[in-house]
Write a protein that holds these residues in place. Structure first.
Motif: not given
Length: 501
Positions: A433-439, A445-450, A470-476
């Motif tokens: 739960a803590e990891f999911a909240a951080w993700v 904050t930085y416009a990624y999907t995860a 796995v974070f993927t930049a929104a513009e990508k």
């Protein structure tokens, strides 16, 4: 003395490209103690054999440099031993020296004409018909078998007409296996003198570097590394101690965290050894990178270079950068990668930079993907926002792969007290739960999907031992959808502008 190397890889005659010796010619090379000849008894499409024949000149050998501190125990240590000995017939440290002279490029794993083949494991057969083997055939098996060889070491009788006399100190050695030619030659270069155990030259401190170069990637984990080191360095205790200390550093850098060792070494039931969590974790990260389509990759907090080695081996990655705050870790990574021995084209793909992940570094901008594998838990929680800004905000790679321990899984490790972390340097370990909240927070904050997943066996109560995001930049993602007429472009652009503001 004779050594043959055979392959059935098709076309088998490509062995000549790897050894940089033409199959149609006999080539000779002058050595301090004699002459080495390379020729091919057979060179066809289905089978090719290269032979190294070393012709020793006793007079040249006798006038050479001293044979080391242990010459008093060597078989040729009596008065006329330098002239009356087995050096001309039995494989020994002289043959290893010939290997380093004649096959220098092959030992470095280089082939200008067949670079891909040099990095490919081939079916190989090595034969040394007469090898001086102190300790008998069992020692040869103990040294070569852990390296992937099938070993047949047949003792040679003192006299075939009188079998009651027993066996001589020599064996007929046959090795078969599927290995890279460069690795096979390095095994022989190190282990022939070890089996001989009577070097023909004075052993100086620079022999430590030779040993570690040739043993890169295998010696540090060899179960007989102490025996190998002691014999290779002619039983010089001070040198052997230095070499073993450096090997211990390499092992420490490659050693998986406590979760790996506990999980794999204390199974609840007896079963075949499972793939370690460290290996599974690297495989999961590599799969995520491959799915992202990245070709230029950052390994942030690379440590001793375990992941870097896998990335460099994959030709889809045109540029691989490893960073770490520790210069010592970068030195270990360089040794593991064998940077000083790589072909120039491969070496140009690799960068090793000292960098602190809590500070912005302009060198890290513009890359397709970045990996934080077992890194964030080593950062003090108040410094995490600085890491997030430096990596996802400033460097902003298209994909970011993060792994970290799952604290809930710790109860499954025997011997790990409640409340203790898996590694002494961990600053925290998060629940799922803590990891999911951080993700979720970082992605917003930085416009990624995860996406979030796990690595290792998934326990129905406490989950998998390792958490992965796995974070993927929104513009990508928007660019990918734009090619199919998607409507995410405006939304992702607005999100990016809002993040910038």
């Amino acid at each position: 003395m004779l050594l043959t190397l055979t392959t059935t890889h098709r076309p088998a005659s490509d062995l000549g490209y790897l050894l940089v010796k033409h199959p149609d010619r006999v080539q000779s090379f002058e050595l301090p103690a004699g002459t080495a000849h390379v020729f091919y008894p057979e060179a066809g499409e289905e089978r090719c054999t290269a032979a190294l024949l070393v012709d020793i000149d006793p007079q040249r050998l006798g006038t050479g440099r001293g044979r080391g501190r242990r010459q008093a125990t060597a078989p040729d240590s009596f008065t006329l031993g330098q002239y009356v000995n087995d050096r001309a017939y039995a494989a020994s440290s002289l043959l290893a020296s010939a290997l380093s002279t004649v096959f220098r490029s092959a030992l470095r794993g280089e082939s200008r004409d067949r670079p891909e083949l040099a990095g490919t494991a081939l079916p190989l057969e090595v034969r040394v018909p007469v090898l001086r083997c102190r300790g008998g055939a069992d020692v040869a098996v103990r040294l070569f078998a852990p390296l992937g060889w099938t070993v047949t070491a047949t003792p040679i009788p003192l006299d075939e007409q009188y079998p009651d006399w027993g066996d001589s100190r020599y064996v007929d050695l046959l090795l078969t296996g599927t290995l890279r030619v460069g690795d096979a030659l390095n095994h022989l270069y190190v282990l022939l003198p070890v089996l001989d155990d009577a070097k023909h030259y004075w052993v100086a401190p620079d022999e430590i570097d030779k040993l570690l170069r040739a043993g890169a990637g295998w010696l540090a984990d060899h179960p007989e590394r102490a025996l190998i080191t002691r014999r290779y360095l002619a039983h010089r205790r001070a040198l052997a101690g230095q070499a073993l200390a450096r090997l211990a550093e390499l092992r420490l850098a490659d050693e998986p965290p406590a979760d790996d060792s506990v999980a794999e070494e204390t199974p609840e039931t007896v079963e075949p050894r499972r793939t370690s969590l460290a290996v599974r974790r690297r495989a999961a990260v590599l799969a995520a990178l491959a799915a992202s389509g990245a070709t230029r990759v950052l390994d942030l907090g690379c440590g001793g270079g375990a992941l870097l080695t896998a990335l460099v081996a994959d030709r889809r990655y045109t540029e691989v950068v490893g960073t770490d705050v520790s210069t010592h870790a970068l030195t270990l990574a360089a040794r593991r990668l064998r940077l000083d021995r790589l072909p120039e084209r491969q070496r140009d793909r690799i960068r090793l930079w000292q960098s602190a992940l809590t500070y912005r570094d302009d060198r890290l901008r513009g890359y397709d993907a970045a990996v934080l594998m077992e890194v964030i838990e080593h950062v003090d929680p108040p410094r995490l926002p600085a890491l997030e800004d430096a990596v996802l905000g400033h460097a902003r790679p298209g994909t970011v792969v993060v792994t970290t321990p799952n604290a809930e899984y710790n109860v499954r490790y025997d011997g790990l007290p409640a409340g203790r972390f898996r590694h002494a340097d961990h600053r925290f370990e998060w629940t799922r739960a803590e990891f999911a909240a951080w993700v979720e927070r970082v992605a917003a904050t930085y416009a990624y999907t995860a996406t979030i997943g796990g690595v290792g066996e998934d326990d129905p109560e406490v989950g998998a031992p390792t958490q992965l995001a796995v974070f993927t930049a929104a513009e990508k993602g928007a660019a990918a959808q734009a090619t199919t007429g998607g409507s995410t472009i405006d939304k992702s652009t607005d999100a990016r502008e809002e993040q910038r503001r």
